[in-house]
Structures are given as structure tokens and as C-alpha cells.
Design a protein around this motif. Structure first.
Motif, PDB file in Angstrom:
ATOM      1  N   THR A 136      -6.829  -1.657  -6.464  1.00 17.70           N
ATOM      2  CA  THR A 136      -7.107  -0.909  -5.222  1.00 17.70           C
ATOM      3  C   THR A 136      -8.415  -0.144  -5.315  1.00 17.70           C
ATOM      4  O   THR A 136      -8.622   0.834  -4.576  1.00 17.70           O
ATOM      5  N   SER A 137      -9.317  -0.563  -6.203  1.00 15.72           N
ATOM      6  CA  SER A 137     -10.573   0.172  -6.399  1.00 15.72           C
ATOM      7  C   SER A 137     -11.478   0.116  -5.169  1.00 15.72           C
ATOM      8  O   SER A 137     -12.403   0.935  -5.031  1.00 15.72           O
ATOM      9  N   GLN A 138     -11.211  -0.835  -4.251  1.00 16.19           N
ATOM     10  CA  GLN A 138     -12.052  -0.944  -3.057  1.00 16.19           C
ATOM     11  C   GLN A 138     -11.742   0.135  -2.022  1.00 16.19           C
ATOM     12  O   GLN A 138     -12.501   0.312  -1.060  1.00 16.19           O
ATOM     13  N   PHE A 139     -10.666   0.866  -2.220  1.00 12.92           N
ATOM     14  CA  PHE A 139     -10.277   1.906  -1.266  1.00 12.92           C
ATOM     15  C   PHE A 139     -10.761   3.271  -1.745  1.00 12.92           C
ATOM     16  O   PHE A 139     -10.695   3.590  -2.938  1.00 12.92           O
ATOM     17  N   LYS A 140     -11.228   4.092  -0.815  1.00 10.77           N
ATOM     18  CA  LYS A 140     -11.615   5.463  -1.140  1.00 10.77           C
ATOM     19  C   LYS A 140     -10.378   6.350  -1.172  1.00 10.77           C
ATOM     20  O   LYS A 140      -9.440   6.179  -0.392  1.00 10.77           O
ATOM     21  N   TYR A 141     -10.412   7.343  -2.080  1.00 10.10           N
ATOM     22  CA  TYR A 141      -9.349   8.353  -2.136  1.00 10.10           C
ATOM     23  C   TYR A 141     -10.018   9.712  -2.263  1.00 10.10           C
ATOM     24  O   TYR A 141     -10.645  10.020  -3.282  1.00 10.10           O
ATOM     25  N   LEU A 146       2.702  -5.102   9.464  1.00  6.04           N
ATOM     26  CA  LEU A 146       2.081  -4.088   8.614  1.00  6.04           C
ATOM     27  C   LEU A 146       1.112  -4.728   7.627  1.00  6.04           C
ATOM     28  O   LEU A 146       0.000  -4.228   7.418  1.00  6.04           O
ATOM     29  N   SER A 147       1.502  -5.848   7.030  1.00  4.76           N
ATOM     30  CA  SER A 147       0.651  -6.493   6.023  1.00  4.76           C
ATOM     31  C   SER A 147      -0.666  -6.996   6.624  1.00  4.76           C
ATOM     32  O   SER A 147      -1.686  -7.055   5.940  1.00  4.76           O
ATOM     33  N   LYS A 148      -0.646  -7.350   7.911  1.00  9.11           N
ATOM     34  CA  LYS A 148      -1.857  -7.853   8.557  1.00  9.11           C
ATOM     35  C   LYS A 148      -2.924  -6.779   8.714  1.00  9.11           C
ATOM     36  O   LYS A 148      -4.124  -7.082   8.658  1.00  9.11           O
ATOM     37  N   MET A 149      -2.484  -5.538   8.916  1.00  7.87           N
ATOM     38  CA  MET A 149      -3.448  -4.485   9.242  1.00  7.87           C
ATOM     39  C   MET A 149      -3.509  -3.378   8.194  1.00  7.87           C
ATOM     40  O   MET A 149      -4.293  -2.430   8.324  1.00  7.87           O
ATOM     41  N   GLN A 150      -2.709  -3.456   7.141  1.00  8.55           N
ATOM     42  CA  GLN A 150      -2.561  -2.299   6.258  1.00  8.55           C
ATOM     43  C   GLN A 150      -3.842  -1.941   5.510  1.00  8.55           C
ATOM     44  O   GLN A 150      -4.184  -0.761   5.393  1.00  8.55           O
ATOM     45  N   ASP A 151      -4.568  -2.920   4.995  1.00  9.37           N
ATOM     46  CA  ASP A 151      -5.780  -2.596   4.242  1.00  9.37           C
ATOM     47  C   ASP A 151      -6.793  -1.856   5.117  1.00  9.37           C
ATOM     48  O   ASP A 151      -7.426  -0.883   4.682  1.00  9.37           O
ATOM     49  N   LYS A 152      -6.986  -2.331   6.347  1.00 15.98           N
ATOM     50  CA  LYS A 152      -7.886  -1.637   7.266  1.00 15.98           C
ATOM     51  C   LYS A 152      -7.365  -0.228   7.568  1.00 15.98           C
ATOM     52  O   LYS A 152      -8.148   0.726   7.677  1.00 15.98           O
ATOM     53  N   CYS A 153      -6.044  -0.126   7.689  1.00 13.17           N
ATOM     54  CA  CYS A 153      -5.432   1.175   7.967  1.00 13.17           C
ATOM     55  C   CYS A 153      -5.669   2.130   6.799  1.00 13.17           C
ATOM     56  O   CYS A 153      -6.001   3.306   7.009  1.00 13.17           O
ATOM     57  N   ILE A 154      -5.529   1.649   5.583  1.00 16.04           N
ATOM     58  CA  ILE A 154      -5.752   2.497   4.405  1.00 16.04           C
ATOM     59  C   ILE A 154      -7.193   3.008   4.364  1.00 16.04           C
ATOM     60  O   ILE A 154      -7.456   4.167   4.024  1.00 16.04           O
ATOM     61  N   HIS A 155      -8.139   2.167   4.735  1.00 14.95           N
ATOM     62  CA  HIS A 155      -9.546   2.580   4.773  1.00 14.95           C
ATOM     63  C   HIS A 155      -9.762   3.735   5.749  1.00 14.95           C
ATOM     64  O   HIS A 155     -10.667   4.561   5.545  1.00 14.95           O
ATOM     65  N   ARG A 156      -8.944   3.803   6.791  1.00 14.76           N
ATOM     66  CA  ARG A 156      -9.152   4.836   7.820  1.00 14.76           C
ATOM     67  C   ARG A 156      -8.585   6.199   7.425  1.00 14.76           C
ATOM     68  O   ARG A 156      -8.855   7.195   8.101  1.00 14.76           O
ATOM     69  N   TYR A 157      -7.799   6.261   6.351  1.00 12.73           N
ATOM     70  CA  TYR A 157      -7.152   7.535   5.986  1.00 12.73           C
ATOM     71  C   TYR A 157      -7.380   7.861   4.509  1.00 12.73           C
ATOM     72  O   TYR A 157      -6.416   7.994   3.734  1.00 12.73           O
ATOM     73  N   PRO A 158      -8.621   8.034   4.087  1.00 14.62           N
ATOM     74  CA  PRO A 158      -8.881   8.295   2.660  1.00 14.62           C
ATOM     75  C   PRO A 158      -8.462   9.690   2.207  1.00 14.62           C
ATOM     76  O   PRO A 158      -8.302   9.925   1.014  1.00 14.62           O
ATOM     77  N   ALA A 159      -8.280  10.616   3.135  1.00 17.61           N
ATOM     78  CA  ALA A 159      -8.006  12.005   2.757  1.00 17.61           C
ATOM     79  C   ALA A 159      -6.515  12.322   2.664  1.00 17.61           C
ATOM     80  O   ALA A 159      -6.150  13.433   2.256  1.00 17.61           O
ATOM     81  N   LEU A 160      -5.660  11.390   3.036  1.00 16.19           N
ATOM     82  CA  LEU A 160      -4.222  11.669   2.959  1.00 16.19           C
ATOM     83  C   LEU A 160      -3.772  11.788   1.505  1.00 16.19           C
ATOM     84  O   LEU A 160      -4.383  11.235   0.590  1.00 16.19           O
ATOM     85  N   TYR A 161      -2.629  12.475   1.309  1.00 14.49           N
ATOM     86  CA  TYR A 161      -2.168  12.804  -0.043  1.00 14.49           C
ATOM     87  C   TYR A 161      -1.462  11.635  -0.728  1.00 14.49           C
ATOM     88  O   TYR A 161      -1.832  11.205  -1.815  1.00 14.49           O
ATOM     89  N   GLY A 162      -0.411  11.128  -0.088  1.00 17.77           N
ATOM     90  CA  GLY A 162       0.472  10.195  -0.773  1.00 17.77           C
ATOM     91  C   GLY A 162       0.550   8.834  -0.113  1.00 17.77           C
ATOM     92  O   GLY A 162      -0.253   8.473   0.755  1.00 17.77           O
ATOM     93  N   SER A 163       1.568   8.088  -0.539  1.00 14.72           N
ATOM     94  CA  SER A 163       1.769   6.736   0.001  1.00 14.72           C
ATOM     95  C   SER A 163       2.594   6.760   1.276  1.00 14.72           C
ATOM     96  O   SER A 163       2.313   6.015   2.226  1.00 14.72           O
ATOM     97  N   ASP A 164       3.597   7.638   1.320  1.00 11.55           N
ATOM     98  CA  ASP A 164       4.486   7.637   2.491  1.00 11.55           C
ATOM     99  C   ASP A 164       3.780   8.141   3.743  1.00 11.55           C
ATOM    100  O   ASP A 164       4.068   7.678   4.851  1.00 11.55           O
ATOM    101  N   ASP A 165       2.812   9.094   3.596  1.00  7.42           N
ATOM    102  CA  ASP A 165       2.085   9.530   4.793  1.00  7.42           C
ATOM    103  C   ASP A 165       1.089   8.462   5.246  1.00  7.42           C
ATOM    104  O   ASP A 165       0.790   8.349   6.438  1.00  7.42           O
TER     105      ASP A 165
END
Length: 510
Positions: free
Chosen positions: A152-157, A250-269
Motif C-alpha cells: 500500500t506504499s502508493q497511498f498517502k497517510y 466497493l472493490s471497484k472504487m476503493q483505491d480511488k476512495c482511499i486516495h481521497r482520505y489520507p488524513a483519516l485515522y483508521g480502516s473502519d472510518d
């Protein structure tokens, strides 16, 4: 003589009168035909209509004449078959239709895998444990398949207090979907310290149509946690379920969705953020328990809501649920009771011993609590604050539900009897549970009444009730046997009879 121009107004006026008379005549004829046609219509069957109206309670002062008229009317009524009581619509979901995605980490694996062993059923349950890196797996352990999560190194956190592991855990459901397991209807996400009562999980999911978009779980017990994160979020530690078609979307859009929320804390949010984009709300099921509390959860488990117990979480930060046992052993002990009657596990019932002025509450398969004095069911069904908030404070405003103090008077401190063993009598299909008294230092009490301190055991007899959640939810009723022999009290727990309620009846009123 009048000129033609002078006669024009008179001609127009006569014309208007003529047309008015013709119009009124036509209206009269139409209205008369309508009246005659109504007389020819059939009147509704009074007998059928009266059958749809519930009769008032029987009037004992009715005279003979009115009774005779009623009997003759009943003879003319057709015999109608009474419709069976309605039950919830159920779908034929079974354990084989559920794929578990369990999030874990290599540094805690040796400890947390013991929790998974307590509820996992090889060759019955299906799913995968997802780790951050490979671990040594021993042969013969009762565990799911172990896999390593994708990179998951391509995602910002960007959250300064959280952990990047939230990114890979967010994708557990999608990665489990990609394995292509056959005949799956639901994906259930949980942590490695989440305990599932799998029979009750099946019961809950069977209420829902798996071909629709469903996101099922529960919020935190902590009011503060829900404010910081969301009341609309299913907390991942307590577990949540996603229907198969929703998991595909969810699987179709999840990676793009993760990119949009780099500041969230956990996985469930992050999951909830993606659900918000998909437009799917949380369907609440109170049997999923996050347990964002610390300390002794006797108060929570002793007053479980009237719903199937599906999951427990945060077992490393709460006391063992049975004193004197290691945590994993205590959970395995609880599931032994579930093997006898999983539908009734932790279900509360309330009764009173009117001869001794005791209030009694039973959490089946877990504990019996006996208090001196009379406490109303309204109070007893509230969890007592045996626990502290997630921030280790004794704050009654910190929870998303009502609570009560453990005691309001030293004499009302409960005497607790924990489940020792439970078995089923095959001849009667009844469970018999033996509960032992947890011995602690007693508080001095001035009340002149019998003390539960003299009891050593409580025996709880209860018929198995595997179909209880096919009916409207209701607490079981509890009845105390008046005689105590060999320092043992006997209680009977079962479905309430007609007119039976939980109330204290003084011997003076009996």
C-alpha cells in the motif's frame, strides 16, 4: 316602433334563458339516472366486514336476548381459517456463505491467534487472516489460511497519531473478494482479537437480502469515540458485514476512495467514507460489540440488549470475563455454553424472591446476580458501571447508552455467581447450568433480611430455544424456587407465559 338595434339586447337575453333551461334539464336527467343506478349496486357483505373488526372484550352483564342474537349471527358467519402468527422473513443463509477477513499483525500474532482458535471451525468457517508479513505457521493449529496483504506504499497517510497499517486493513474485504471463493454471500471483517459467535452471526445476516447493498454493524459504546469518528460508522473491531454485491462495488472504487482520505485515522472510518460515496448507510445490529471500555465488563454482559450476541472485542484491555481464567480460556468457556443454546447466550432475565426480598438477574451462560432489596426491571436492564471509559475515567456521561451505579447502598452490592458448566438433558431438551459464587470480601449490611452470602451455587434450568429470534424480541421470564437446599438456589428461565411479567409480589399481596 323599436328599431332593430333596440331589440338586440332582448333577443340575447331570451337566448341566454333558453340555454339555461336546456342545461338544467340535462343535469336533472343525469342526476336521476345516477340515483337509480346506485340502487342497483350490491351492498358490501356485512359479515365479512365485521370479521375484520376485533370484537370488544366479553361483557359479563349481557342479557340472554343479546347472547341469543349473537349466537345466531355466529352461525351464519363462514368459518375462516385463522392466519398463523407472522414471523420475520428469513433467507437461507448458512455459515458456508460467509467469508471472514481477519486483520492481524506479525508482532501480535502469537498472542492474538489464541483468540481466533476459540471460535474458528476448520472445514466449516471460511476466510483468511491478513498479515503485514509472513509468520511461521505450525501444523495442526485450528486457524484460517494466512496471507500477506498487498503493498500500500502508493497511498498517502497523513494522520499524525495513527498507523499506516490502517491502509492495508482497509482493503481486507476487497482482497478477500479477489480470492474468488465460490458461493459467498457475505464478507465479514474483524480484528484478530474479535470473537464471533458464528451461529448468531448467521441468524443476524439471515434477516437481510444478500443480493442487496448492505453494510451491517454497530457503533462504539463510547460516546466520545463516536463523536471523534462517527455514529454512522461500523467499528471494525466489533466486526461488520458487507453483502457480496456491495463488496464488488466497493472493490471497484476503493483505491480511488482511499486516495481521497489520507488524513483519516483508521480502516473502519475509511470504509465508512467509501460507503458514504456509494450512498449506503449503516444498518445497525446491536449484537456487534466494539467494547471501547476498560476493566470489568460484567455490567455490560450482565445486561445484554435483547438481540443475539454476535461479537466481542478489545479482549486484551478488559478483565477475563470469568475470574481466575486466562482470557482465551475464559472465552472458550463462554462458547461451551453457546454450544448448548447459542441463541440464548448472554440473554438477560429478571425475577424476584418475594420471601427473601431479593432481586435476581440472569445472564444465561455467563452469570447470575442477586441483590438484597427490590430493584425495578427498568433499572436492572441497564448496565451497571463495573467498567471505565476508554480514557480510564469513571464518567457516566461517556457512554452512548444509559448506565447505573453498581450500588446505591452497601447492602445492595450484588452477589455474583459465574457459570461453571452447562449441559443439555436430551430427554427434556432442557439446559441445566451450574453457577458458582465468586467470593469477594462482603460489605457490612444492617438490613435485617436474608443474605445471598449463604448461597454457594445457583442452578438455572432453561429449555433450549434455538428459534427465539424468529419471533419478536422479548426477554425470557425467570422464576425462583422458594426452597433452598444444600446452599443451592434453583431458578427456572423460559418464555413468558400469557400475562406473566417481571414484578415483585409481596407475600402480603399474594
Amino acid at each position: 316602433m323599436n328599431s332593430p338595434l333596440q331589440r338586440m339586447p332582448q333577443i340575447r337575453f331570451r337566448g341566454l334563458i333558453f340555454y339555461f333551461i336546456i342545461t338544467m334539464t340535462l343535469l336533472y336527467i343525469s342526476y336521476s339516472n345516477l340515483l337509480f343506478s346506485k340502487k342497483d349496486r350490491k351492498s358490501p357483505d356485512v359479515t365479512i366486514v365485521s370479521n375484520k373488526i376485533e370484537a370488544p372484550p366479553f361483557n359479563h352483564s349481557s342479557n340472554t336476548t343479546s347472547s341469543h342474537v349473537q349466537n345466531s349471527a355466529d352461525q351464519k358467519r363462514p368459518n375462516l381459517v385463522e392466519a398463523p402468527p407472522r414471523r420475520y422473513l428469513r433467507y437461507d443463509t448458512h455459515l458456508k456463505h460467509i467469508a471472514f477477513g481477519i486483520a492481524s499483525s506479525s508482532n501480535l500474532w502469537e498472542i492474538r491467534k489464541e483468540y481466533i482458535k476459540t471460535w474458528w471451525r476448520p472445514k466449516e468457517t471460511r476466510g483468511v487472516v491478513w498479515l503485514d508479513k509472513k509468520v511461521v505457521a505450525k501444523k495442526g493449529e485450528r486457524l484460517p489460511e494466512i496471507r500477506v496483504s498487498d503493498d500500500t506504499s502508493q497511498f498517502k497517510y497523513l494522520n499524525k497519531v495513527g498507523s499506516r497499517s490502517a491502509l492495508r486493513i482497509t482493503r481486507v474485504v476487497s482482497e478477500t473478494l479477489k480470492l474468488g471463493m465460490k458461493d459467498i454471500r457475505w464478507f465479514v471483517m474483524g480484528d484478530d482479537d474479535t470473537i464471533f459467535v458464528v451461529e448468531n452471526l448467521v441468524r443476524v445476516l439471515s434477516k437481510y437480502d444478500h443480493t442487496q447493498y448492505y453494510y451491517i454493524g454497530s457503533a462504539s459504546e463510547s460516546h466520545i469515540q463516536n463523536i471523534l469518528f462517527s455514529y454512522s460508522m461500523a467499528y471494525g473491531g466489533g466486526g461488520f458485514a458487507i453483502s457480496y454485491p456491495l463488496a464488488k462495488e466497493l472493490s471497484k472504487m476503493q483505491d480511488k476512495c482511499i486516495h481521497r482520505y489520507p488524513a483519516l485515522y483508521g480502516s473502519d472510518d475509511r470504509i465508512q467514507a467509501c460507503m458514504a460515496e456509494l450512498g449506503v448507510p449503516l444498518t445497525r445490529e446491536l449484537g456487534f460489540h466494539q467494547y471501547d471500555v476498560v476493566g470489568d465488563i460484567l455490567g455490560l454482559l450482565g445486561a445484554h440488549p435483547v438481540t443475539p450476541l454476535v461479537s466481542l472485542h478489545h479482549l486484551d484491555v478488559v478483565n477475563p470475563i470469568y475470574p481466575g481464567m486466562k482470557r482465551a480460556k475464559a472465552l472458550a468457556h463462554m462458547l461451551e455454553a453457546a454450544n448448548e443454546d447459542s441463541a440464548s447466550l448472554m440473554q438477560q432475565s429478571i425475577c424476584y424472591d418475594s420471601t427473601r426480598y431479593w432481586s435476581i438477574t440472569v445472564s444465561w451462560g455467563y452469570a447470575v446476580q442477586i441483590l438484597r432489596g427490590v430493584m425495578s426491571p427498568r433499572e436492572l436492564e441497564m448496565p451497571s458501571r463495573t467498567f471505565f471509559s476508554w480514557h480510564k475515567r469513571a464518567d457516566y456521561t461517556a457512554y452512548a447508552f444509559n448506565t447505573r451505579p453498581v450500588e446505591r447502598h452497601p447492602c445492595q452490592r450484588p452477589f455474583v455467581f459465574y457459570m461453571y458448566k452447562t449441559k443439555t438433558e436430551p430427554e427434556t431438551n432442557q439446559t441445566v447450568g451450574l453457577y458458582y459464587r465468586h467470593r469477594t470480601r462482603s460489605r457490612y449490611c444492617r438490613w435485617k433480611m436474608a443474605s445471598p452470602e449463604k448461597l454457594d451455587f445457583v442452578v438455572v434450568i432453561k429449555p433450549r430455544d434455538e428459534d427465539r429470534w424468529l419471533k419478536a424480541p422479548r426477554r425470557d421470564c425467570c422464576r425462583a424456587f422458594p426452597k433452598i437446599k444444600n446452599n443451592t438456589m434453583i431458578l427456572y428461565v423460559g418464555n413468558c407465559k400469557d400475562g406473566e411479567i417481571s414484578e415483585f409480589q409481596s407475600n402480603k399481596l399474594l
